[in-house]
Scaffold this active site. Structure first.
Site, mmCIF file in Angstrom:
data_model
loop_
_atom_site.group_PDB
_atom_site.id
_atom_site.type_symbol
_atom_site.label_atom_id
_atom_site.label_comp_id
_atom_site.label_asym_id
_atom_site.label_seq_id
_atom_site.Cartn_x
_atom_site.Cartn_y
_atom_site.Cartn_z
ATOM 1 N N ASP A 168 5.311 115.226 -30.122
ATOM 2 C CA ASP A 168 6.408 116.054 -30.619
ATOM 3 C C ASP A 168 6.502 117.282 -29.722
ATOM 4 O OD1 ASP A 168 4.252 117.608 -31.345
ATOM 5 O OD2 ASP A 168 4.875 117.897 -33.425
ATOM 6 N N LEU A 228 16.455 122.649 -47.092
ATOM 7 C CA LEU A 228 15.624 122.263 -45.941
ATOM 8 C C LEU A 228 16.468 122.005 -44.699
ATOM 9 C CD1 LEU A 228 12.718 119.859 -47.002
ATOM 10 C CD2 LEU A 228 12.561 122.078 -45.898
ATOM 11 N N TYR A 251 7.458 108.824 -33.148
ATOM 12 C CA TYR A 251 6.552 109.897 -33.559
ATOM 13 C C TYR A 251 6.083 109.714 -35.002
ATOM 14 C CZ TYR A 251 5.088 114.221 -35.669
ATOM 15 O OH TYR A 251 4.376 115.131 -36.402
ATOM 16 N N CYS A 257 -1.291 127.303 -28.384
ATOM 17 C CA CYS A 257 -0.545 126.940 -27.171
ATOM 18 C C CYS A 257 0.956 127.020 -27.484
ATOM 19 C CB CYS A 257 -0.945 125.536 -26.723
ATOM 20 S SG CYS A 257 -0.517 125.154 -25.016
ATOM 21 N N GLU A 294 5.651 114.434 -42.760
ATOM 22 C CA GLU A 294 6.071 114.410 -41.360
ATOM 23 C C GLU A 294 7.588 114.439 -41.231
ATOM 24 O OE1 GLU A 294 4.328 114.867 -38.780
ATOM 25 O OE2 GLU A 294 2.388 114.828 -39.770
ATOM 26 N N ARG A 301 -2.753 117.535 -45.988
ATOM 27 C CA ARG A 301 -3.959 117.327 -45.174
ATOM 28 C C ARG A 301 -5.107 116.900 -46.087
ATOM 29 N NH1 ARG A 301 -4.264 122.289 -40.776
ATOM 30 N NH2 ARG A 301 -2.845 121.364 -39.255
ATOM 31 N N TYR A 316 19.219 119.668 -42.202
ATOM 32 C CA TYR A 316 19.138 118.344 -41.569
ATOM 33 C C TYR A 316 19.009 117.261 -42.646
ATOM 34 C CZ TYR A 316 18.224 121.121 -37.399
ATOM 35 O OH TYR A 316 18.322 122.032 -36.373
#
Length: 514
Positions: free
Chosen positions: A179, A116, A161, A249, A73, A45, A118
């Protein structure tokens, strides 16, 4: 008007984003994220880079910024932030630029990705890096990454995305992102009671996300069709949506009291109306009240009752069973959603969105795994591993010799699987030729280990074997085998450095822990 549950009578126009009518709330939302990102700092960030401020350095600076966003990402897909942070830092330290990554080989990349999961993400990231720099040089006066979503989508493994994230966060383009977190936020904001992964629903979420990010870019411009320029707003807006879904949320009972956009949330308003309704409709009125919306699925009273099972136990002022019986007997749902803790009850209603879909039972498969130890007098033991095919499940990762049980077995006993393992072991060529005579001794049954993939439940029946011999030309042991499959013997203390799949790591830990 609010679509009062459970009938939720409304039309398709009900699902227009209310945020488009509230510039003030949109500004408050961006201000909220500006504060949150200072508290919840992440190494990827960073402040947006304005091309007009650093025109000379811009291409090189943007190449690094876009690369960092692409890496972060990709790592964050289906992986927690806390898990990703150390991997991201190690990755950027090892390969600071996209050119550095493009020069790496697949084994190095898979080794850095180890843990990690995948692993296809790592291979796709490497492929994207190689494609990006194919016709560029680090000293070129042009950023190798395209700024547009259309250009980024041409890179291997980059989907809608990821392209939207890089385009908006790095380049400041008004590109949307959708996402799992954003789907949850928008489902509640729009009052869409649908399966979030359904194609028709996804189209609506992408459309709403597109309208919102473009609207956010011109909060101070009241023109009907204002021109949109690159700015920090698109990236901030998209990250704010994702942050909201990740921290407030949430999938369980959300923290609606802390939500900066609850005033425009359809689900929140519906939950509030549920508590405010003194005389809820009777069951026959509910069945006759037909919604004119062709998008939403029907919200059953049972849905309203069941959701509270997952809510905080302290809010249940009356016994769950009594409330359930009262609600079913009278058609009153306010009897179940007790106003004793109003905020929690509204939150529980919001948790219904998007519609929960029962997952299909994944198929089950059995396999035998053979841990073969090469014992050498006065030397460290070695263990045989083999490399999986370059394509398919767990592509290119290493594993202990493994064989899938295809034919139905007459028994599910330990002895049956031991016999299967022995049959598989007999078929392995461990020596320099098929005629080499190598004595493999059975050591122990290490039990069964279950490893669950997204599409498969794998029962691994693990057996340990040993070869007592000195490695060398006289024994006939082949320390490497070109394959296929490629095989090699690895020292005990070096096994942790190998790129084993997660399931194989479990097998190794079972053996090591005795």
């Amino acid at each position: 008007p609010v679509a009062v549950p459970p009938a939720r009578s409304h039309t398709d126009t009900y699902h227009q984003p209310l945020l488009l009518d509230h510039r003030d709330i949109c500004r408050e939302f961006l201000d909220w994220f500006d504060g949150v990102k200072q508290e919840r700092q992440m190494p990827w960030r960073k402040n947006w880079i304005d091309p007009s401020i650093t025109p000379d350095e811009y291409p090189q600076v943007m190449a690094k910024r876009a690369y960092e966003v692409l890496v972060s990402e990709t790592m964050l897909q289906q992986t927690r932030v806390s898990t990703v942070i150390p991997y991201f830092q190690a990755w950027i330290s090892k390969w600071p630029t996209v050119w550095d990554l493009a020069r790496a080989d697949e084994d190095q990349v898979l080794a850095a990705w180890k843990g990690l999961g995948y692993y296809g993400r790592a291979r796709r990231l490497l492929a994207a890096a190689k494609e990006t720099v194919k016709s560029t040089h680090p000293e070129d006066a042009k950023c190798p990454f395209p700024a547009s979503v259309e250009g980024l989508l041409k890179l291997p493994g980059v989907g809608r995305y990821t392209a939207g994230a890089v385009s908006s966060i790095a380049f400041g383009e008004p590109a949307p992102v959708v996402d799992g977190n954003v789907i949850r936020v928008l489902s509640r904001q729009l009052g869409l009671f649908v399966d979030g992964k359904d194609k028709k629903s996804m189209d609506m979420f992408w459309d709403a996300a597109t309208r919102l990010v473009k609207f956010a870019c011109n909060l101070d411009n009241l023109e009907e069709s204002p021109e949109i320029h690159q700015s920090p707003i698109p990236g901030a807006w998209n990250q704010a949506l994702m942050e909201l879904g990740a921290t407030i949320c949430t999938p369980g009972v959300p923290k609606c009291g802390d939500c900066p956009v609850k005033k425009t949330c359809r689900a929140y308003m519906e939950g509030k109306s549920l508590l405010d309704t003194s005389e809820p409709p009777a069951p026959d009125e509910i069945s006759q009240s037909k919604s004119k919306c062709d998008i939403c699925e029907v919200l059953d009273i049972e849905d309203l009752l069941l959701v509270t099972k997952e809510g905080p136990k302290e809010k249940l002022a009356v016994s769950h069973k009594k409330k359930r019986l009262a609600a079913k007997g009278t058609g009153s749902i306010s009897a179940y959603f007790s106003p004793v803790n109003g905020t929690a009850d509204k939150n529980a209603y919001c948790a219904l969105f998007p519609k929960k879909v029962i997952k299909k039972k994944v198929p089950e498969e059995n396999c035998v795994v053979c841990l073969i130890e090469l014992r050498q007098a006065g030397k460290e033991s070695k263990w045989l591993i083999e490399q999986r095919p370059a394509k398919g499940l767990l592509a290119s990762l290493w594993q202990f010799p493994q064989s899938t049980v295809i034919k139905p077995l007459t028994s599910n006993s330990t002895k049956t699987y031991r016999d299967v393992a022995q049959g598989f072991l007999d078929s392995l060529v461990l020596g320099s030729s098929e005629k080499a005579s190598i004595q493999v001794k059975y050591v122990a049954d290490l039990g069964s280990i279950v490893h669950v993939f997204s599409h498969l439940r794998l029962n691994m029946h693990v057996h340990r074997y040993a070869i007592d011999a000195d490695a060398g030309p006289d024994t006939g042991i082949q320390l490497t085998h070109a394959g296929p499959p490629k095989r090699k013997w690895v020292n005990t203390n070096d096994m942790d450095e190998e790129t084993l799949s997660t399931g194989m790591k479990k097998c190794w830990e079972r053996m090591r822990d005795g």
